[in-house]
Scaffold this motif. Structure first.
Motif, short mmCIF file in Angstrom:
data_model
loop_
_atom_site.label_atom_id
_atom_site.label_comp_id
_atom_site.label_asym_id
_atom_site.label_seq_id
_atom_site.Cartn_x
_atom_site.Cartn_y
_atom_site.Cartn_z
N SER A 203 -7.29 -38.16 -33.03
CA SER A 203 -8.47 -38.41 -32.20
C SER A 203 -8.42 -37.57 -30.93
N LEU A 204 -7.25 -37.54 -30.30
CA LEU A 204 -7.13 -36.77 -29.06
C LEU A 204 -7.36 -35.29 -29.33
N GLU A 205 -6.88 -34.83 -30.47
CA GLU A 205 -7.04 -33.41 -30.81
C GLU A 205 -8.50 -33.01 -30.90
N GLN A 206 -9.36 -33.99 -31.24
CA GLN A 206 -10.79 -33.66 -31.41
C GLN A 206 -11.47 -33.33 -30.08
N LEU A 207 -10.79 -33.63 -28.95
CA LEU A 207 -11.40 -33.36 -27.64
C LEU A 207 -11.64 -31.87 -27.43
N ASP A 208 -10.82 -31.04 -28.04
CA ASP A 208 -10.94 -29.60 -27.84
C ASP A 208 -10.34 -28.93 -29.07
N ASP A 209 -11.16 -28.21 -29.82
CA ASP A 209 -10.61 -27.67 -31.06
C ASP A 209 -9.88 -26.34 -30.86
N ASP A 210 -10.04 -25.74 -29.68
CA ASP A 210 -9.27 -24.51 -29.41
C ASP A 210 -8.73 -24.56 -27.98
N PRO A 211 -7.73 -25.41 -27.76
CA PRO A 211 -7.28 -25.63 -26.38
C PRO A 211 -6.66 -24.38 -25.78
N ASP A 212 -7.05 -24.12 -24.53
CA ASP A 212 -6.54 -22.94 -23.83
C ASP A 212 -5.91 -23.44 -22.53
N LEU A 213 -4.59 -23.26 -22.43
CA LEU A 213 -3.86 -23.85 -21.30
C LEU A 213 -3.71 -22.87 -20.14
N GLY A 214 -4.12 -23.32 -18.96
CA GLY A 214 -3.81 -22.57 -17.74
C GLY A 214 -2.66 -23.27 -17.04
N ALA A 215 -2.32 -22.81 -15.82
CA ALA A 215 -1.20 -23.41 -15.11
C ALA A 215 -1.46 -24.88 -14.82
N ARG A 216 -2.68 -25.19 -14.39
CA ARG A 216 -2.99 -26.59 -14.04
C ARG A 216 -3.00 -27.49 -15.25
N GLU A 217 -3.58 -26.98 -16.33
CA GLU A 217 -3.61 -27.77 -17.56
C GLU A 217 -2.18 -28.03 -18.04
N GLY A 218 -1.29 -27.08 -17.77
CA GLY A 218 0.11 -27.23 -18.17
C GLY A 218 0.76 -28.44 -17.54
N PHE A 219 0.58 -28.61 -16.22
CA PHE A 219 1.14 -29.78 -15.54
C PHE A 219 0.62 -31.06 -16.16
N LEU A 220 -0.71 -31.08 -16.36
CA LEU A 220 -1.33 -32.29 -16.88
C LEU A 220 -0.79 -32.58 -18.27
N MET A 221 -0.69 -31.53 -19.09
CA MET A 221 -0.25 -31.73 -20.45
C MET A 221 1.18 -32.28 -20.49
N VAL A 222 2.05 -31.67 -19.69
CA VAL A 222 3.45 -32.11 -19.69
C VAL A 222 3.55 -33.57 -19.26
N ALA A 223 2.87 -33.90 -18.16
CA ALA A 223 2.95 -35.26 -17.63
C ALA A 223 2.39 -36.26 -18.64
N LEU A 224 1.22 -35.93 -19.21
CA LEU A 224 0.60 -36.87 -20.14
C LEU A 224 1.36 -36.96 -21.46
N THR A 225 2.04 -35.88 -21.85
CA THR A 225 2.82 -35.93 -23.09
C THR A 225 3.87 -37.03 -23.01
#
Lengths: 513, 447
Positions: A60-82
């Motif tokens: 379900s979470l994967e459906q939020l974005d079918d081609d995710p593109d990570l920048g520096a800020r998205e990286g922090f968020l991704m790591v923390a939320l993981t």
């Protein structure tokens, strides 16, 4: 409101989508406990249901974005939320199994976050196979192993979509300042680290079981060997045995010591050693300082235990005056707390105050950068000592220019400032959190003393696990009110990610342009 | 021999003037006035043109030339000129460079022919070595670096007061990485044994790491050799200043270096772990007094301009510094500096020209130092598989060699290896040996 949405400069959908991918793969990690569940005939549905949940939520979470593109800020968020995401989904088996105190959702989350962050603090009232299935106990061990080298490092190693920006992700997650790229490709570096981790873990499991086979470790069955291999190399500290490592023979305790020390060592050194450059151990200043700190603390503690003597040390009776026991428990406990493993070879709550002081200090040291250990970390202490020495020199010679050197390398002044900032922040959080936990206990009428609150906070923020008093090695975190437990989940989370990557998410500047 | 010199500046002119008597010298320079001036002052052929162009080199007679010396102020011009010359013919090429990186690249190349250069002289490094010899080893009569600076040969005279006078060699040798190569007594060369007694008036030749040579000098002439706590101050973080500090560090000394520019000071502090780098204006007398530069045993002025060097040297001397050494870029100022009280003026161009001339005269392709006018030589050899030294303990190898041969030092992958009886020399090692003149040919044929 509309205005602030427009100003949002973080592509949170991309981050959440990738968290979904990692959560989905968590189902694969549950295959091992599922196999055990089938083997022992207990808990099969628990793990099947949990796997289905992981896949469903992840997809379900994967459906939020079918081609995710990570920048520096998205990286922090991704790591923390993981880390938050896997802890929530990883808690499912405890809740679904419904056995004992960890069935409560808050307790289950506490236990899982403690697992993944390799803290080793537990809320299980009764540890053992009477209350919990062998499969569930192994899942508890396995969460630590997965969290040890880092879930994100593992993700970078195996998920091709993370190959770009992987360095940033690992930087946000990896313990210690800065990552060392061992190979030109980040995914390869991640794989190299995991291979070293896997190899040493397998070696430890093999050696533990060999001790059992030759009769030196009656209780160290194959199940126990695997379980303890998982949590030693992760500097985790969970044990399926209620008495932790005290339940095993002296030979087992001696064998585990070098593996705890190895777990607190920068894994890049093992990678170099495997490439035949054994001299890196002697040349690495952090490693030398680490070994020196372990030696000094162990020596001091061994002396205190050997002499014994105070009224309080009555319980220590069998240790005082016994050289082998004093040395073994001192080295074991120092290695365990400095590396933030958190195993206990005996209940150090029974030791005299001076010995406990030594151990309390050890809670703040931590492992090396690039190891699985938590807390402040050896390298930061080394840099702080060196820069203080420089400060003394420049006070006398104001014009002197003195870079802080680590081995042959001089450190950038920004890195030195960053280390000061981190360490100060660590202690500010420690004191404020200690106060909050104390107040929360007072609010609910739980009886705790200041040292209990302090050591509980130090042990969770530093990912150590056991503390002193009511959170001592043979006790648990169950008596705390649920609010304090949730707060400690937060402490373990920010402690594992070295505070700043999570705190930065709480600043308005992060979310706006 | 026909020699083409590219660049008619101070270095080129000085070399031309030294070689003109015994060789056919052609000088090439882009500056017409210099070319004219040289035509009249020296007995050489001067040509106006660009030394990096094939046409000019042909005009200078490259096809008949035995040697090219590229000595302009521009490193790149010198390297290109040598490379160009090699494409036409195979003369022996010598290049002068300032940048030490080029020297390192050249030394690093397997066949030592990087850039088409057969011999490279680095003026910044040479000058620094000269300064270090003056302030670091004042007691030495001769100091020569080998193996890129990792090994040093030094010759000392033993005075009446020296603590080692009347000691045996084994008593005097308390250093791990030092070999006593020879004793020079009444004009004779003697290979010392452990029980050989050192007498006042002897000269000793030692080969070893720079640090151990320094320690030996301290043992031999304690009053003249700076000790570890001696105060050496370098003013100015120029390339020469930097290398001076680096070479002093190699000898186990802890100099201080003053540099005004913030970024350069930081850079130097990172490069020099055993040097205290200070960021300040060195002409600030109050600062100098506060940092006790007045009590310094030696002050080196290595700023970028002669005027500033003169000023800080005189200032330091006036404050009370014991000795001052100044870098003097303009050759004519050297005597002026020494007149107003600077103890030693070092001119990088002069040092470079001397080195090139010396080398040209000896014309050895190996790195060589002469002892007592050819009575003995110290040479550096990269040993190959055919060498008589390879693959067995030195004790055995030396037993088969003629008397008058000593293995002084070994470097392996640029690391110093102490030669002892049981050390086994490997292919590719650089070996620094001492050889007496009368067995020289026999020995070199076996190396």
């Amino acid at each position: 409101m509309a205005q602030s949405m427009l100003n949002l400069r973080v592509d949170w959908r991309a981050s959440c989508s990738l968290v979904g991918t990692v959560v989905k793969w968590l189902a694969v990690a549950m295959v091992f406990p599922l196999v055990l569940a089938i083997f022992y005939g207990d808990g099969v549905t628990t793990f099947l249901a949990s796997m289905a949940l992981a896949v469903a939520v992840g997809w379900s979470l994967e459906q939020l974005d079918d081609d995710p593109d990570l920048g520096a800020r998205e990286g922090f968020l991704m790591v923390a939320l993981t880390w938050l995401g896997v802890s929530i989904i990883g808690a499912a088996p405890y809740v679904i199994a419904g056995e004992g105190t960890v069935a409560h959702p808050v307790n289950a989350l506490f236990e899982t976050m403690s697992g993944f962050t390799t803290t080793g603090a537990t809320v299980m009232a009764n540890i053992g196979f009477e209350d919990h299935s062998r499969a569930l106990m192994m899942w508890r061990q396995q969460t630590q192993w997965l969290g040890g080298m880092g879930i994100v490092v593992l993700a970078v190693a195996i998920l091709p979509e993370l190959s770009v920006g992987g360095a940033q992700l690992m930087d946000a997650e990896a313990p210690g300042p800065g990552i060392q790229k061992l190979t030109p490709r980040i995914a390869e570096t991640a794989r190299a680290l995991w291979k070293a981790y896997l190899g040493i873990t397998a070696l430890e499991m093999g050696l533990l079981f060999s001790l059992h086979l030759v009769g030196l470790a009656p209780n160290m069955t194959l199940y126990q060997s695997v379980a303890h291999g998982f949590t030693t190399m992760a500097t985790g500290g969970f044990s399926p045995a209620a008495r932790s490592i005290e339940a095993f023979s002296a030979a087992v305790q001696w064998l585990i010591i070098p593996f705890m020390v190895a777990a607190g060592t920068n894994f890049a050194l093992f990678w170099h050693a495997l490439n035949g450059e054994l001299e890196v151990f002697g040349e690495d200043h952090e490693f030398r300082f680490y070994v020196g700190v372990l030696a000094v603390f162990s020596g001091l503690l061994a002396l205190l235990l050997f002499v014994g003597g105070t009224a309080e040390s009555a319980v220590v009776g069998p240790v005082a005056g016994n050289l082998e026991k004093a040395a073994r428990h001192a080295v074991f406990q120092v290695a365990s707390l400095v590396t933030t493993t958190g195993y206990a070879s005996m209940d150090f709550n029974t030791w005299g105050t001076p010995a406990q002081y030594v151990l309390f200090m050890a809670l703040f040291i931590g492992g090396s950068a690039g190891s699985t250990g938590g807390a402040v970390k050896i390298v930061r202490w080394l840099v702080i000592l060196k820069s203080l020495k420089r400060e003394l020199f420049t006070t006398v010679h104001p014009e002197a220019v003195r870079p802080v050197r680590l081995g042959g390398r001089s450190l950038d002044e920004r890195a030195v400032r960053g280390i000061y900032a981190f360490t100060l922040l660590y202690f500010v959080i420690f004191f404020v959190a200690g106060l909050l936990v104390y107040l929360d206990a007072a609010r609910t009428g739980t009886s705790i003393v200041a040292l209990d609150a302090m050591s509980a906070v130090a042990a969770t923020l530093g990912n150590v696990g056991p503390g002193f008093g009511m959170v001592g090695p043979m006790n648990n975190y169950l008596p705390f009110p649920w609010t304090s437990k949730l707060f400690m989940v937060f402490l373990m989370w920010i402690g594992r990610l070295e505070i700043l990557p999570v705190l930065v998410l709480l600043t308005p500047a992060y979310w706006q342009s | 021999m026909r020699v083409i010199i590219i660049g008619a500046g101070e270095v080129g002119s000085s070399i031309a003037s030294s070689l003109a008597d015994s060789h056919e010298v052609v000088v090439v320079d882009v500056d017409g006035e210099r070319v004219d001036a040289l035509t009249y002052s020296e007995d050489v052929l001067a040509i106006q043109g660009d030394g990096t162009s094939i046409a000019t080199l042909r005009e200078a007679g490259i096809d008949d030339a035995d040697m090219i010396i590229a000595s302009t102020d521009e490193d790149e011009t010198n390297l290109v000129a040598c490379g160009t010359a090699k494409t036409v013919d195979d003369p022996f090429t010598i290049a002068r460079v300032k940048n030490v990186d080029y020297l390192e690249t050249w030394q690093h190349a397997e066949d030592q022919r990087a850039f088409g250069v057969d011999f490279m002289v680095c003026s910044n490094l040479l000058t620094a070595q000269d300064i270090v010899r003056v302030i670091g080893l004042p007691a030495a009569r001769d100091v020569d670096p080998f193996a890129g600076g990792a090994v040093q040969m030094a010759e000392f005279e033993v005075g009446d007061e020296s603590p080692v006078a009347d000691q045996t060699v084994s008593e005097a040798d308390r250093f791990d990485s030092l070999t006593f190569a020879a004793l020079l007594r009444n004009g004779d060369v003697e290979i010392p044994r452990g029980n050989t007694r050192i007498r006042a008036g002897d000269r000793v030749v030692v080969i070893g790491s720079p640090g151990s040579v320094q320690e030996f000098a301290r043992e031999l002439a304690p009053n003249q050799t700076p000790s570890n706590n001696e105060d050496l101050v370098i003013i100015g973080g120029s390339e020469i200043g930097y290398h001076t500090a680096r070479l002093l560090e190699e000898r186990g000394l802890h100099p201080r270096l003053i540099e005004q520019d913030h970024d350069r000071a930081r850079e130097l502090a990172e490069e020099l772990p055993n040097t205290v780098v200070m960021e300040n204006d060195a002409t600030d007398a109050e600062f100098l007094a506060r940092e006790h530069v007045d009590e310094a045993d030696a002050v080196v002025a290595a700023l970028e301009s002669d005027e500033k060097n003169l000023l800080v040297s005189v200032l330091a001397k006036q404050l009370g510094a014991h000795r001052t050494v100044a870098i003097v870029e303009t050759t004519e100022y050297v005597s002026l500096f020494e007149t107003v009280g600077v103890d030693v003026g070092v001119n990088p161009r002069e040092v470079t020209a001397e080195e090139i001339t010396r080398f040209t005269r000896e014309l050895h392709t190996e790195n060589v130092a002469l002892i007592e006018n050819d009575k003995a030589e110290v040479l550096e050899v990269e040993v190959d598989g055919d060498s008589a030294l390879v693959g067995r303990p030195i004790r055995e190898a030396v037993a088969d060699m003629p008397e008058g041969f000593v293995v002084g030092a070994i470097t392996r992958n640029e690391e110093f290896v102490v030669p002892r009886g049981d050390t086994v020399i490997q292919t590719g090692d650089h070996v620094v040996v001492f050889v007496e003149g009368d067995v020289l040919e026999e020995v070199t044929s076996q190396l």
